[in-house]
Design a protein around this motif. Structure first.
Motif, short mmCIF file in Angstrom:
data_model
loop_
_atom_site.label_atom_id
_atom_site.label_comp_id
_atom_site.label_asym_id
_atom_site.label_seq_id
_atom_site.Cartn_x
_atom_site.Cartn_y
_atom_site.Cartn_z
N GLN A 291 2.18 -3.99 -8.14
CA GLN A 291 1.54 -2.86 -7.44
C GLN A 291 0.12 -3.19 -6.93
N VAL A 292 -0.19 -2.69 -5.76
CA VAL A 292 -1.55 -2.79 -5.23
C VAL A 292 -2.07 -1.37 -5.03
N VAL A 293 -3.16 -1.04 -5.73
CA VAL A 293 -3.75 0.29 -5.60
C VAL A 293 -4.89 0.21 -4.58
N PHE A 294 -4.64 0.77 -3.41
CA PHE A 294 -5.66 0.75 -2.36
C PHE A 294 -6.57 1.96 -2.52
N ARG A 295 -7.85 1.70 -2.60
CA ARG A 295 -8.79 2.83 -2.64
C ARG A 295 -9.22 3.11 -1.21
N THR A 296 -9.14 4.36 -0.80
CA THR A 296 -9.56 4.68 0.57
C THR A 296 -11.07 4.44 0.69
N LEU A 297 -11.52 4.32 1.92
CA LEU A 297 -12.91 3.93 2.20
C LEU A 297 -13.92 4.64 1.29
N ASP A 298 -14.71 3.83 0.57
CA ASP A 298 -15.74 4.38 -0.33
C ASP A 298 -17.10 4.00 0.24
N ALA A 299 -17.43 4.51 1.42
CA ALA A 299 -18.70 4.16 2.05
C ALA A 299 -19.80 5.09 1.56
N GLY A 300 -21.04 4.68 1.86
CA GLY A 300 -22.19 5.51 1.49
C GLY A 300 -22.85 4.96 0.24
#
Ligand code: PEP
Ligand code: MG
Length: 536
Positions: free
Chosen positions: A324-333
């Protein structure tokens, strides 16, 4: 013999001659007349911009997008209108273009240092580094390469990003710096290259070390000049012990992470750049527990397109096989700035428009990423998780955005996966307190202790001055983690930990005792953590 203790930022042993790097000092002198100097300066801005772009590309190839981002910041500094006006005014007063550059650089760095903010003070060094590139361009040259005729232990006060990129790293046995922190450029570069490094050795690391023989123990943060027989004996002992530990750990490479009582607690890898995927595969990780997607957005002028993201996510899934690959959505800022995103200037960026909040405010950007993720998910074992959630409605809005994307893809007839697990990062105190409610809406939790600790203890995760106060094993942080795991289990969903604390083998028994189901750590920590799981 001289023995210094600093902060070890990359483990490993080195032995050899020291090269003490001294930076050439800034030049000056009278100008050749306002107009000539202004024209020289204009030309130098263009040359420096091109050189910085070259350095950015080189850094990206060598150490990944995160290390390269700093050159984008240097370009922005040299393009800054106020900086340019300040230099132009100095030229008009009759000083040389070189001197004008330094007057502007000193004025700007002094302003940053006066703020007393450690992060902004670090930027002062960047202003000077950018000014050096401009000065080199004025002297008509490319910045000199830093090459050594033989392998050396490279010592310096600190190395700037442009210096570290120009170094011939094949000849560097170890890095030693008198200044710097674990977050400094030298430390980050050393870690990504796997070169032993010790920072913060203090002023006793000076030019007198140049040419001497030294030993470096990067794991324990020790540097010894002209070692006596006893120091050499201890060094060899340490080396032998580390090699033995490495051999012992290698037998955990191909085993599953299962406790003595038979409970499985997979150890996965965190990746932050495409290069990390190789390291993750080599480490024997049982999946990717945190795929930080920010790096696609760094060092570029436009956000990545759907096709670019789709290709990269699909590649990661293919390479991981069925894991499994857990992609974290964009965590900008906050600490993750990206020029192409046009993030707002904020007084308290860590409490600002970051993580999922930013995506909810920029639905177009979010939609592009979700489309790429759902399409790539058709080709592997993917999960998606949302960072910096603080309220139930935020998760509900994110899920609604995911549903809308699925509807779109269905209508367009594009292949995608319908059932992708959607998880929440528990990294705000609010999310931990509300974990029972969030667990009803989420498929899994992943506790981000790096941020959770900073928000629970009100202690900036990046501040070297707060090292004593920033404690991921503080009882208040542990209490919230325990509640999160219990609430997850009550709702029948798993809870993992993907913050740095999971990489501490001494913390592993505590996390397992809490009931944590999965651990995700940087690739070099996979085996030591798996050994700790198997011993529990
Ligand atoms: C965390 O906050 O613990 C985490 C894993 O995310 P990041 O370090 O990328 O903020
Ligand atoms: Mg985080």
């Amino acid at each position: 013999m001289k023995r210094l203790q600093g902060t070890g930022t990359c483990a490993g042993f080195a032995e050899g001659p020291v090269f003490f790097y001294r930076r050439a000092t800034a030049g000056g002198g009278p100008g050749g007349g306002g107009e000539t100097e202004a024209a020289r300066l204009a030309l130098a801005y263009r040359q420096a911009d091109r050189q910085l772009e070259d350095l950015r590309r080189l850094a990206e190839e060598e150490a990944g997008a995160e290390s390269a981002q700093i050159f984008e910041i240097h370009r922005m500094m040299l393009a800054d209108e106020d900086f340019r006006q300040c230099a132009a005014a100095a030229v008009e007063r009759g000083v040389s273009a070189e001197e004008a550059v330094w007057q502007a650089a000193e004025q700007f760095s002094a302003l940053l240092e006066q703020t007393g903010d450690p992060l902004l003070s670090e930027r002062a060094a960047d202003v000077r580094d950018a000014a050096r590139t401009l000065e080199n361009a004025l002297c008509g040259g490319e910045p000199p390469a830093l090459e050594f005729p033989q392998p050396v232990i490279l010592a310096a006060e600190d190395l700037s990003p442009s210096e570290t990129v120009r170094l011939d790293k094949r000849q560097v046995l170890a890095f030693l710096t008198s200044g710097g922190t674990a977050q400094s450029h030298t430390a980050i570069l050393a870690r990504s290259l796997g070169i032993p490094a010790v920072v913060g050795l203090g002023p006793a690391l000076d030019a007198s070390w140049d040419g001497g023989d030294a030993l470096v123990d990067g794991g324990r943060g020790i540097a010894v000049l002209s070692p006596d027989a006893e120091a050499r004996r201890r060094f060899r002992e340490g080396q032998a012990l580390a090699a033995k530990e490495q051999r012992e750990l290698s037998r955990f490479r191909d085993v599953r992470s299962v406790t003595r009582s038979g409970r499985a607690a997979p150890v996965c890898a965190n990746v932050g750049a495409p290069g990390d995927l190789d390291a993750a595969l080599e480490s024997g990780a049982e999946g990717i527990g945190l795929f930080r997607t920010e790096f696609f957005y760094l060092s570029r002028e436009q956000p990545p397109t759907e096709e670019e993201q789709f290709a990269a996510y699909r590649e990661a899934l293919r390479r991981m096989g069925g894991r499994q690959v857990v992609f974290r959505t964009l965590d900008a800022g906050s600490d993750k700035q990206a020029a192409c995103l046009d993030l707002p200037a904020e007084q308290n960026p860590a409490l600002g428009l970051r993580g999922l909040r930013f995506c909810l405010e920029r639905p177009g950007l979010f939609r592009t990423q979700l489309r790429a993720l759902y399409r790539a998910a058709a080709e592997g074992n993917a999960a998606i998780m949302f960072p910096m959630v603080a309220s139930l409605w935020e998760l509900q809005e994110a899920k609604a955005a995911a549903r809308a994307v699925q509807d779109e893809l269905r209508a367009e007839g594009l292949p995608f996966r319908e059932k992708v697990p959607l998880g929440v990062m528990i990294e705000t105190p609010a999310a931990a307190v509300l974990s029972a409610d969030l667990a009803r809406e989420a498929d899994f939790f992943s506790i981000g202790t790096n941020d959770l600790t900073q928000y629970v203890l009100a202690a900036d995760r990046l501040s070297p001055a707060l090292r004593r106060f920033y404690d991921p094993l503080h009882p208040a942080v542990l209490a919230l983690m325990r509640a999160t795991v219990e609430n997850a289990h009550r709702a029948g969903i798993p809870a993992g930990v993907c913050g740095e604390v999971a990489a501490n083998p001494r913390a592993v028994p505590l996390l397992l005792e809490m009931g944590v189901d999965k651990l995700s750590v940087a690739p070099p920590s996979v085996l030591p953590v798996r050994a700790a799981v198997c011993a529990f």
